[in-house]
Design a protein around this motif. Structure first.
Motif, PDB file in Angstrom:
ATOM      1  N   UNK A 133       0.815  -1.220   0.000  1.00 45.81           N
ATOM      2  CA  UNK A 133       0.000   0.000   0.000  1.00 45.81           C
ATOM      3  C   UNK A 133       0.845   1.265   0.000  1.00 45.81           C
ATOM      4  N   UNK A 134       2.153   1.075  -0.001  1.00 48.74           N
ATOM      5  CA  UNK A 134       3.040   2.235  -0.033  1.00 48.74           C
ATOM      6  C   UNK A 134       3.486   2.713   1.336  1.00 48.74           C
ATOM      7  N   UNK A 135       3.070   2.012   2.392  1.00 52.43           N
ATOM      8  CA  UNK A 135       3.588   2.340   3.715  1.00 52.43           C
ATOM      9  C   UNK A 135       5.037   1.842   3.807  1.00 52.43           C
ATOM     10  N   UNK A 136       5.826   2.578   4.573  1.00 53.57           N
ATOM     11  CA  UNK A 136       7.238   2.224   4.695  1.00 53.57           C
ATOM     12  C   UNK A 136       7.426   1.149   5.763  1.00 53.57           C
ATOM     13  N   UNK A 137       8.253   0.178   5.442  1.00 54.33           N
ATOM     14  CA  UNK A 137       8.650  -0.833   6.421  1.00 54.33           C
ATOM     15  C   UNK A 137      10.082  -0.492   6.801  1.00 54.33           C
ATOM     16  N   UNK A 138      10.287  -0.107   8.039  1.00 56.10           N
ATOM     17  CA  UNK A 138      11.615   0.362   8.446  1.00 56.10           C
ATOM     18  C   UNK A 138      12.662  -0.743   8.342  1.00 56.10           C
ATOM     19  N   UNK A 139      13.818  -0.354   7.846  1.00 56.08           N
ATOM     20  CA  UNK A 139      14.904  -1.308   7.668  1.00 56.08           C
ATOM     21  C   UNK A 139      16.067  -1.012   8.619  1.00 56.08           C
ATOM     22  N   UNK A 140      15.959   0.084   9.351  1.00 59.45           N
ATOM     23  CA  UNK A 140      17.018   0.397  10.313  1.00 59.45           C
ATOM     24  C   UNK A 140      18.332   0.759   9.663  1.00 59.45           C
ATOM     25  N   UNK A 141      18.307   1.624   8.675  1.00 59.58           N
ATOM     26  CA  UNK A 141      19.565   2.038   8.051  1.00 59.58           C
ATOM     27  C   UNK A 141      19.707   3.551   8.031  1.00 59.58           C
ATOM     28  N   UNK A 142      19.320   4.143   9.130  1.00 59.53           N
ATOM     29  CA  UNK A 142      19.523   5.587   9.246  1.00 59.53           C
ATOM     30  C   UNK A 142      18.336   6.401   8.828  1.00 59.53           C
ATOM     31  N   UNK A 143      17.385   5.745   8.178  1.00 57.33           N
ATOM     32  CA  UNK A 143      16.151   6.431   7.825  1.00 57.33           C
ATOM     33  C   UNK A 143      14.996   5.711   8.501  1.00 57.33           C
ATOM     34  N   UNK A 144      14.323   6.399   9.374  1.00 53.50           N
ATOM     35  CA  UNK A 144      13.227   5.781  10.110  1.00 53.50           C
ATOM     36  C   UNK A 144      11.934   6.480   9.759  1.00 53.50           C
ATOM     37  N   UNK A 145      10.979   5.721   9.277  1.00 51.94           N
ATOM     38  CA  UNK A 145       9.662   6.303   9.015  1.00 51.94           C
ATOM     39  C   UNK A 145       8.859   6.265  10.302  1.00 51.94           C
ATOM     40  N   UNK A 146       7.990   7.236  10.446  1.00 50.99           N
ATOM     41  CA  UNK A 146       7.134   7.228  11.624  1.00 50.99           C
ATOM     42  C   UNK A 146       5.743   7.713  11.266  1.00 50.99           C
ATOM     43  N   UNK A 147       4.825   7.532  12.205  1.00 53.41           N
ATOM     44  CA  UNK A 147       3.455   8.008  12.017  1.00 53.41           C
ATOM     45  C   UNK A 147       2.796   7.341  10.832  1.00 53.41           C
ATOM     46  N   UNK A 148       2.021   8.111  10.102  1.00 50.48           N
ATOM     47  CA  UNK A 148       1.237   7.540   9.012  1.00 50.48           C
ATOM     48  C   UNK A 148       2.063   7.240   7.770  1.00 50.48           C
ATOM     49  N   UNK A 149       3.368   7.393   7.848  1.00 51.06           N
ATOM     50  CA  UNK A 149       4.217   6.849   6.789  1.00 51.06           C
ATOM     51  C   UNK A 149       4.408   5.346   6.981  1.00 51.06           C
ATOM     52  N   UNK A 150       4.028   4.838   8.164  1.00 56.04           N
ATOM     53  CA  UNK A 150       4.215   3.409   8.425  1.00 56.04           C
ATOM     54  C   UNK A 150       2.907   2.637   8.481  1.00 56.04           C
ATOM     55  N   UNK A 151       1.844   3.312   8.844  1.00 55.58           N
ATOM     56  CA  UNK A 151       0.539   2.654   8.997  1.00 55.58           C
ATOM     57  C   UNK A 151      -0.487   3.746   9.239  1.00 55.58           C
ATOM     58  N   UNK A 152      -1.752   3.461   8.973  1.00 53.49           N
ATOM     59  CA  UNK A 152      -2.759   4.450   9.345  1.00 53.49           C
ATOM     60  C   UNK A 152      -2.891   4.483  10.865  1.00 53.49           C
ATOM     61  N   UNK A 153      -2.641   5.620  11.456  1.00 51.23           N
ATOM     62  CA  UNK A 153      -2.581   5.702  12.918  1.00 51.23           C
ATOM     63  C   UNK A 153      -3.421   6.858  13.435  1.00 51.23           C
ATOM     64  N   UNK A 154      -3.884   6.712  14.660  1.00 51.55           N
ATOM     65  CA  UNK A 154      -4.518   7.831  15.347  1.00 51.55           C
ATOM     66  C   UNK A 154      -3.419   8.717  15.917  1.00 51.55           C
ATOM     67  N   UNK A 155      -3.807   9.869  16.442  1.00 50.61           N
ATOM     68  CA  UNK A 155      -2.811  10.849  16.880  1.00 50.61           C
ATOM     69  C   UNK A 155      -1.890  10.259  17.952  1.00 50.61           C
ATOM     70  N   UNK A 156      -2.480   9.636  18.962  1.00 44.74           N
ATOM     71  CA  UNK A 156      -1.654   9.115  20.054  1.00 44.74           C
ATOM     72  C   UNK A 156      -0.671   8.049  19.551  1.00 44.74           C
ATOM     73  N   UNK A 157      -1.137   7.191  18.653  1.00 44.24           N
ATOM     74  CA  UNK A 157      -0.245   6.149  18.136  1.00 44.24           C
ATOM     75  C   UNK A 157       0.838   6.753  17.256  1.00 44.24           C
ATOM     76  N   UNK A 158       0.492   7.822  16.547  1.00 43.59           N
ATOM     77  CA  UNK A 158       1.487   8.485  15.708  1.00 43.59           C
ATOM     78  C   UNK A 158       2.555   9.137  16.577  1.00 43.59           C
ATOM     79  N   UNK A 159       2.123   9.699  17.698  1.00 44.86           N
ATOM     80  CA  UNK A 159       3.089  10.314  18.617  1.00 44.86           C
ATOM     81  C   UNK A 159       4.010   9.236  19.187  1.00 44.86           C
ATOM     82  N   UNK A 160       3.404   8.123  19.548  1.00 41.57           N
ATOM     83  CA  UNK A 160       4.164   6.978  20.065  1.00 41.57           C
ATOM     84  C   UNK A 160       5.210   6.545  19.038  1.00 41.57           C
TER      85      UNK A 160
END
Lengths: 195, 296, 422, 777
Positions: free
Chosen positions: C379-406
């Motif tokens: 779906x185009x969400x990023x799966x982090x590979x741990x190589x210096x670039x970390x996706x967060x929030x809704x770049x990784x999954x559809x998230x609510x605000x609290x989960x995105x902050x987490x």
């Protein structure tokens, strides 16, 4: 026993596109999309859940799948991508194979007449098809029905869109091969069912 | 340059069959566009959308597989063109199934052998409308217009199987636009037509006429409400049901519909300067008199 | 942290919505230098457009204000608004990121005094209100905008009127000729938090959005319900300004649907429940119907569902509507489908229908990261590979605000680890 | 401030110079407020303006800067560049010229006079304020530690420990059991975490345990319990009693303080998963003390007590089991009926077993749907002819987990929306489950071999089984951390035993500085979510120790170097400060004097507001400072009919809302004087008395929403202010004044549209009372 899955498994394996039924999430889009929806005793979604619940008799004897007008609305809208139109066709056929479908169900009867008409010559003979359809409940009833539809038939004839060919005698040239092909196809299906 | 296609007309397009007017107008249209349709020799019926019940899966698919096999045997061309929605659907569905399902493909090889045929799945079943849009192009279709149907209000009735499940040229299933565009090209005005993709009842007109007449009534009512002078459709079942059963509907519901229903091909031939006969308008049951002022 | 001249110790955060803001301030408050890049002329992203958060029904500006304070007061954070990352080179610990700084046509001298907007006679569609209202071609991006600086519409900037306005600015802050700039920035690690775009509801042809005037979307509805939105917070329907006394919300408009977004967008059920409260609070006699497949008030948000369920004027129908039609005379949208719990077909007219559209991740649309740094799911969400670039929030999954902050707080730590590794 | 030299800079830009008499302002600052350097500039925030100020700082020894220009929320970054030891802002733009517009009915002279008076008063207050300020000196202590303690060695704790250690911090990991890994380590498999989200995966715990046990920065205590946590962030001293576990790194300090007690003989902290292992072997037990900077609480969850679920058939037959029992069964590779050992091929799962149920757990546990789906696949994997049934209310598979839902359906899982009405032993040895099938709309009877109850999660907020404890306040007796805080040994809880505070915007905040919850103890969540959560919590812990190392505050007044000092000799031991601090920063000595812990403090000033003796002050924020400010304002004579209303506005929400009135060019009455407060909690009743004595006609407090859905960034501030205000009537009575002259309203940051009316309504109310009689004096 409710939710005995043997019927469901039979359907999954032996009805056309039947394996898709397990993927239904019961959203109701199919029922809402159907132009003859209100005439269905059970909507496709309901049929699918009943199949899962093992309600074989109720499903197979239901008139519901014979209500399909093949408009494909349900199929293109299904959020789970189920080929619902084909599944419903498959269920109708499955009911025929299981000898549960009512022989007098009008659409079932029509389907039979059409197929026979088609198989006889390789193509449809429209006049023969219609005539046969009217006569299915005997000649008096057929005449009555024919009279009801005579305006339609006359106008078709008049506009050159109905061929006077009540006996439907024409055959395609490769008719023998055509017949052999269908026979083979039926054999293979039969064999699969038995295995 | 002449464009040539293998052609699968289907039963209703046979001479003096119910969609004879489709076939005649299609031939006229193709003549004007310099398209040659090479009919598959000895084709058979596809069993339309009702073949499932008696035929079952493999025999039903075999019907179209035979037609495809014949087409492949008779010509090197990849495209097989159909004008009937159900024929096109059956060809495409069969073709897709053969390509997607190895088991069915293997079985079908065996089945076709009985008719001394083979089919490898490589043909491309197309609807004639796709040929017009993709191969001929909108510009050419427009250039041909000699008698713009100015002032005519037309309901573009796409119906079901020309539209679903495959769709023409990727157009929307719910609100396809190509037919309205065709109407526009012909100089007429497409009306906002709610029942554009509604079902006419299809083959169930033969078995469930009362239910189907309900559907037809809604279609006619919507066309009338939208102010249409005429309904145009690409589908022989739609054309037949909506035209032929108008009297029946009137009888059942006490309505007084008398709306002509013509094919897009008839419309084109009329707008392109073809004759009444070339457009097969003499074969209408509800006379398309509104077209008279444009057609010789 | 020890200074090292050979490599940058800077963390780049791409995206200044709730996720990016969080990643940026959290990393900076540990003591790292952060560059925050945001494509809009303001920070806050999607949540800035939201009227109230579920379940507290509080305004997002409240939390945003704290985050903006944290940025204002923290010299370690540099912010680039109207900027986009166009290229990433290098590798973990040693990236060179090319940022395109789009022209704002208003420089940092701007005091937000408002003289220009008052003088400006050209109006454009207000993107902050999803084009549902007009705004001056030079404007504060929205009422609570941070940074507090005006922005000029790029088309308008080409006009003579723009040049005239530039003359009017008492501090010479307006530059109609401002051009895009490329900036190369050396950074050690990257947090990618480019957020989401509401699914384009006009793709769901059966629901007629864009075709039927009184069919809206949940994000549009957030603006409609907002006091500072296009209707001044009055919930009225677009066709005739009539008060909305009978409204339907349609869940999974695009989500959980193989034709559109096969995944569940997680927040829409709760968002519709929340929006039901907007209507109910404004019109005590209004009726609300929520059409749903499954109500997904995850974990503690269940309490909010329970609370909304106590409202007798809210009807819940377990059904994905098949289609919408419109009454051509009243312009009432008619919702058509089957109630799966009764088996009954319905065709019910409403004053207005809101489609609960889901989230499409921007990493599937316009914020793609080169595939050599990340992998994507279907779906185009990023799966982090741990190589210096970390996706967060809704770049990784559809998230609510609290989960995105987490997710973004965690991403800040992963980014720091790269810097620490050196 | 010693050697204070104040420079006052009046900006004339943005219309200030056009609308106000700047000369008068300058004169006032120079003569009345006695500011040695007073300058004006047309564009103070521009480079030239800044240079002017810098010049004075360098050449005129100006060390205190008063900027009279725009709002303190604007151009913060610009004026920060000056690095002035003290700097304050006077808001002439947003709260004077932008909110006062001449209306038709106004007398122009009167209008202009009022506006000028407002500007002068704000300038007076600004000048008075800085004179009462000293630059803060950050707290420092040579004993500050940056070690992170992680409590709980399950997947959350392991992750937090590993992530903190990987970032370079020393970690102390405390686990109550003999083994690390918690529940996840005891699972057969876990739900998918990566595309295409349809494959079960190995539990992540094995790799985590290996990493943590082999990490040279992590010290592990097993079978351990925390006897006591004294001190404060950066300075926590934690007494850990441990059982038969060694720690993996660090010099050996075990054994010496051995108490001989074996933890495992004590009560198991969750009751659920006691290993029952006998640990009285050769391993010695002991007690150790660790100096800790910050704490991550990752104590996990306890499953809801299945014995309460008799309505779902628990107790009817041994074949009604919990999901956890089923997990162990599957792990043993032996999915059978418990009653007779026959293969269990037909298995039903009851989702939301006891969850989303007001009789049991009100909330949804978030992870049970996917958890049960995973277990359904166990059955399919073990038996080719398996039948699995998931009896649900709503299927909750958010995000990409929808793919997993499809996967389970594709594997034959049958989903039944319905309620279980009755469970009985079947004739053939299995179970008969009567369901009200909501989609078929018929009652159905389902014969199965096993019924698996997917029970929900309850946070392990203390060391007892939460199932046994209904009174959450009683949990203090069994605290995990045993905090030696005056307000009690446990983390304060928000709802249902979850210890967070601002769970939307700032989910990691708790009411104990430097103590962050992670994983299901914070919010019900699944495994991958817990791992993300633990990583975030590790960051927050690291952030705390780094901030404390700089002497700075953490959220929300991040970076604030000030902290309150207590003039203990004035203390009357009323305990208000120690009771009211929302963060439990203040302990008491045995004479009930306050013992302040600077590193626990969030700098809200609630203690300052609480203290009737005014003994609590910040170097740059004090009761005296605020009093002096508003007393500086000129109060017009009674016959001038110009009332004065003092507004205390929360600087986080109400003050920006007032600013927005200016930005929208709204209108505010010229009779108000606004004083921003750090938090309404810092509002001291002395101010009300002082304001009344000074002749103000009324005092309006603008705080944040309080109650269940509070918005106060300091959690309790606005609620406490409201409570205090209830006492004000008494004060006013004493002064023979109407208590309605003081009022508190809730204001949120978006209220700029309704705020003018609310203020006007208050002004109208005051008019009815007539002028404050104290104006005479």
């Amino acid at each position: 026993m409710a939710y005995d899955l043997s019927f469901a498994k039979d359907v999954y394996e032996n009805a056309e596109e039947g394996h898709w039924i397990k993927m239904c999430m019961q959203c109701g889009v199919c029922a809402g999309s159907c132009p003859l929806g209100p005439h269905w005793e059970f909507s496709p979604r309901q049929l699918f859940q009943m199949i899962r619940a093992g309600k074989a008799e109720e499903v197979l004897k239901s008139e519901s799948m014979w209500m399909c007008v093949s408009c494909y609305h349900c199929m293109v809208r299904c959020p789970r991508g189920l080929p619902i139109t084909h599944i419903v066709h498959g269920l109708a056929r499955f009911a025929v194979e299981k000898k549960r479908a009512d022989k007098d169900q009008v659409t079932r009867r029509f389907a039979k007449i059409l197929w026979e008409n088609m198989e006889r010559g390789g193509r449809i003979g429209e006049m023969a098809l219609t005539t046969k359809l009217y006569m299915v409940n005997g000649i008096p009833d057929g005449v009555k029905k024919g009279m009801e539809m005579k305006d339609q038939a006359m106008s078709m004839l008049k506009s050159g869109r109905l061929k006077m060919d009540p006996l439907h005698l024409s055959r395609i040239r490769g008719h023998a091969g055509f017949k052999a092909m269908l026979k083979k196809a039926r054999e293979i299906e039969q064999k699969k069912r038995e295995s | 340059m002449t464009k040539t296609y293998t052609f699968y007309p289907g039963c209703s397009s046979e001479k003096k069959a119910s969609a004879a007017n489709l076939d005649i107008s299609v031939q006229s249209m193709c003549h004007i566009l310099d398209i040659r349709l090479n009919e598959i020799k000895d084709w058979n019926c596809c069993s339309a959308s009702i073949g499932y019940a008696e035929g079952g899966e493999l025999p039903r698919l075999a019907l179209s597989a035979r037609n495809l096999g014949l087409a492949q045997k008779q010509s090197h061309r990849k495209d097989v063109v159909a004008t009937c929605a159900a024929c096109w659907l059956a060809l495409r569905e069969t073709n897709d199934r053969l390509n997607e399902d190895a088991e069915i493909k293997a079985e079908m090889d065996e089945v076709l052998q009985a008719a001394h045929l083979t089919y490898d799945g490589s043909l491309r079943p197309r609807h004639l409308v796709e040929v017009l849009i993709e191969d001929i192009g909108w510009d050419t279709l427009k250039e041909k217009v000699k008698k713009p149907l100015t002032g005519l209000k037309i309901a573009g009735y796409v119906g079901c199987q020309t539209n679903r499940p495959f769709g023409v040229c990727g157009d929307s299933f719910e609100n396809p636009t190509y037919l309205d565009k065709m109407i526009e090209i012909c100089g007429a005005t497409p009306v906002a037509f709610d029942k554009k993709v509604a079902c006419c009842g299809g083959a169930l007109a033969f078995s469930e006429l009362e239910k189907v007449c309900g559907l037809i009534k809604d279609i006619l009512q919507s066309a009338k409400d939208s102010g249409a002078d005429l309904i145009v459709t690409p589908c022989p079942v739609c054309q037949l049901n909506v035209e032929v059963y108008q009297d029946k509907v009137n009888q059942m519901f006490g309505t007084r519909f008398k709306i002509p229903v013509v094919y897009y091909s008839q419309l084109f031939v009329a707008a392109w300067g073809g004759s009444w006969k070339q457009a097969a308008l003499h074969q209408q049951i509800v006379p398309a008199n509104v077209l008279k002022r444009f057609v010789r | 942290m020890a200074e090292d001249n050979t490599a940058s110790h800077t963390i780049l955060v791409v995206g200044g919505g709730m996720s990016g803001l969080t990643a940026a301030v959290e990393a900076a408050e540990v003591g790292y230098d952060v560059i925050l890049v945001e494509k809009n002329p303001y920070l806050g992203g999607r949540v800035a457009q939201i009227n109230q958060y579920f379940p507290k029904l509080c305004t997002p500006s409240c939390g945003l204000e704290i985050n903006f304070q944290r940025i204002r007061n923290n010299p370690r954070i540099s912010t680039y608004t109207m900027a986009e990352v166009t290229h990433i080179a290098g590798e973990e610990g040693n990236f060179t990121v090319t940022v395109r700084q789009n022209p704002r046509h208003v420089n940092e001298k701007c005091t937000a005094c408002g003289v220009c907007a008052e003088a400006c006679t050209t109006e454009i569609d207000d993107p902050f209100n999803f084009d549902l209202s007009k705004v001056k071609a030079i404007r504060k991006p929205h009422m609570m905008a941070y940074p507090l600086r005006y922005v000029m519409d790029p088309e308008f900037a080409k006009s003579d009127a723009a040049k005239m306005l530039a003359e009017k600015c008492p501090v010479k802050a307006i530059e109609p000729d401002m051009e895009a700039k490329q900036i190369d920035i050396p950074v050690s690690s990257i947090v990618w938090s480019t957020g989401w775009t509401p699914f384009d509801a006009s793709k769901i042809h059966a629901y007629g959005f864009g075709h039927y005037q009184n069919v809206s979307t949940n994000m549009h509805f957030e603006r409609i319900a907002n006091k500072y939105g296009p209707t001044g917070g009055k919930i009225v329907r677009p066709s005739d300004g009539k008060e909305v006394k009978n409204i339907a919300f349609i869940q999974c408009a695009g989500s959980r649907d193989h034709n559109y977004l096969p995944y569940c967008s997680r927040v829409c059920c709760l968002a519709s429940m929340k929006q039901a409260t907007y209507v109910r609070n404004q019109y005590p006699d209004a009726k609300v119907t929520i059409y749903y497949i499954d109500l997904r008030a995850m974990d503690r948000y269940e309490a909010f569902q329970k609370k909304v369920e106590t409202d007798e004027n809210i009807t819940w129908i377990k059904s994905k509507p098949a289609s919408l039609e419109e009454n051509p005379n009243t312009k009432d949208p008619i919702v058509i489908g089957e109630d799966t719990l009764t088996g009954e077909r319905y065709a019910t007219p409403y004053d207005m229908v809101v489609l609960a559209t889901g989230m499409e991740t921007n990493t599937a649309l316009n914020a793609k990261v080169p595939a050599k740094f990340v992998s994507y799911d279907e779906y185009g969400f990023i799966v982090n590979q741990g190589n210096g670039l970390t996706a967060s929030g809704c770049s990784t999954a559809p998230l609510d605000v609290a989960s995105a902050v987490q997710s973004s707080t965690a991403a800040a730590l992963k980014a720091i680890q790269t810097v620490v590794k050196g | 401030m010693e050697n204070q030299k104040i420079g006052c800079y009046i900006c004339t830009g943005c219309g200030i110079g056009d609308l106000l008499d700047i000369k008068l302002l300058e004169d006032m600052a120079t003569k009345e407020s006695r500011i040695p350097v007073v300058r004006t500039h047309a564009f103070l925030c521009g480079e030239e303006g800044l240079t002017t100020i810098r010049h004075d700082m360098q050449n005129e020894a100006v060390n205190t800067v008063v900027i009279a220009a725009c709002s303190p929320r604007v151009h913060v970054e610009t004026f920060r560049q000056l690095e002035a030891p003290l700097l304050d802002r006077v808001n002439l733009r947003e709260q004077v010229i932008w909110v006062q517009h001449l209306k038709e009915e106004d007398d122009k002279d009167v209008f202009e006079e009022d506006r000028q008076m407002a500007a002068e008063d704000y300038l007076r207050m600004g000048c008075a304020k800085v004179k009462k300020m000293d630059p803060p000196e950050p707290f420092d202590d040579p004993g500050l530690s940056k070690t992170i303690m992680v409590v709980g060695g399950g997947v959350s704790g392991l992750t937090a420990a590993k992530e903190a250690a990987d970032t370079g911090y020393d970690v102390v990991l405390v686990e109550k059991d003999a083994e690390l890994g918690g529940r996840v380590a005891q699972m057969l498999k876990v739900s998918p975490v990566k595309p295409p989200y349809d494959q079960l995966e190995q539990p992540p715990t094995a790799a985590l345990i290996a990493a943590v046990e082999g990490h040279d920065k992590i010290k592990i205590y097993k079978k351990a319990t925390i006897k006591e946590t004294t001190g404060a962030p950066g300075l926590f001293d934690v007494k850990i009693e441990y059982g038969a576990g060694e720690y993996s790194t660090g010099e050996d300090s075990t054994g010496e303080d051995s108490t001989g007690e074996d933890y495992s003989t004590g009560e198991d902290s969750t009751g659920e998963d006691s290993t029952g292992e006998d640990s009285t072997g050769e391993d010695s037990t002991g007690e150790n003390s660790e100096r800790i900077g910050a704490i991550v609480v990752a104590t996990g969850y306890t499953l809801y007590d299945e014995t309460k679920l008799t309505h779902l058939g628990h107790g009817t037959s041994p074949d009604v089991i919990t999901a956890w029992e089923f997990e162990q069964m599957a792990k043993a590779g032996n999915i059978v009926r418990k009653s007779d050992g026959q293969p269990a091929k037909r298995v039903a799962f009851s989702l939301c077993a006891g969850s989303r149920d007001v009789q049991h757990l009100e909330y949804c546990s978030g992870a049970c749907c996917t958890y049960s789906m995973k277990q359904a696949l166990y059955v399919t994997e073990q038996y080719e002819d398996a039948s699995t049934f998931l009896i649900y209310q709503e299927i909750r598979t958010p995000g990409q987990m929808e793919d997993f839902y499809r996967k389970v359906q594709n594997e034959g899982g049958v989903f039944i929306k319905g309620d279980i009405n009755k469970v009985a032993s079947g004739s053939n040895g299995g179970l008969t489950v009567d369901i009200n099938d909501k989609l078929l709309r018929t009652p159905e009877s389902l014969d199965v071999d096993l019924l698996v109850l997917a029970t929900g999660m309850m946070p392990n907020i203390d060391t007892t089984d939460p199932n046994q404890e209904t009174d959450l306040s009683a949990s203090d007796a069994n605290s995990v951390l045993n905090l030696q805080y005056r307000q009690g040994p446990s983390l304060p809880l928000l709802k249902w035993g979850f210890p967070d505070s601002h769970y939307i915007c700032f989910p990691y905040e708790t009411r104990r500085t430097g103590i962050h919850a992670a994983g299901p103890v914070r919010r019900p969540m699944g495994i991958s979510s817990s791992m993300t959560d633990a990583t975030g919590a590790a960051l927050k812990a690291i952030q705390t120790v780094e901030s404390i190392g700089r002497g700075a505050a953490v959220h929300p007044r991040v970076g604030d170097l000030s902290y309150p000092s207590f003039r203990v000799d004035g203390c009357t031991q009323c305990k208000r400060c120690t009771e009211e601090c929302p963060f439990g920063a203040i302990n008491e000595d045995d004479k009930s004097n306050p013992l302040f812990n600077p590193t626990r403090c969030r700098r809200c000033g609630t203690c300052m507001g609480a203290c009737p003796q005014k003994i609590i002050s910040f170097s740059n924020y004090s009761v005296d400072m605020i009093s002096t400010m508003f007393k500086e304002c000129e109060i017009p004579e009674e016959d001038e009919e110009k009332p004065r209303i003092l507004i205390f506005a929360c600087e986080n929400d109400a003050y920006p809302a007032l600013d927005m009135i200016g930005h929208n060019r709204g209108i505010l009455t010229p009779y108000i004087r606004v004083v921003p407060l750090r938090c309404m909690g810092s509002m001291n009743l002395v101010w009300v008395a002082d304001a009344m004595s000074a002749g103000y006609d009324g005092v309006l407090l603008m705080g944040c929403r309080h109650g269940d859905d509070y918005q106060c960034h300091f959690v309790r501030g606005s609620a406490l202010a409201e409570t205090r205000l209830n006492k004000v009537a008494e004060t006013l009575d004493r002064l023979q004044l109407e208590s309605e002259r003081v009022k508190m309203i809730e204001v949120n940051i978006m209220d700029s549209d309704i705020l003018p009316d609310k203020i006007n309504a208050f002004v109208d109310d005051l008019e009815a009372f007539g002028p404050n009689p104290f104006k005479e004096f």
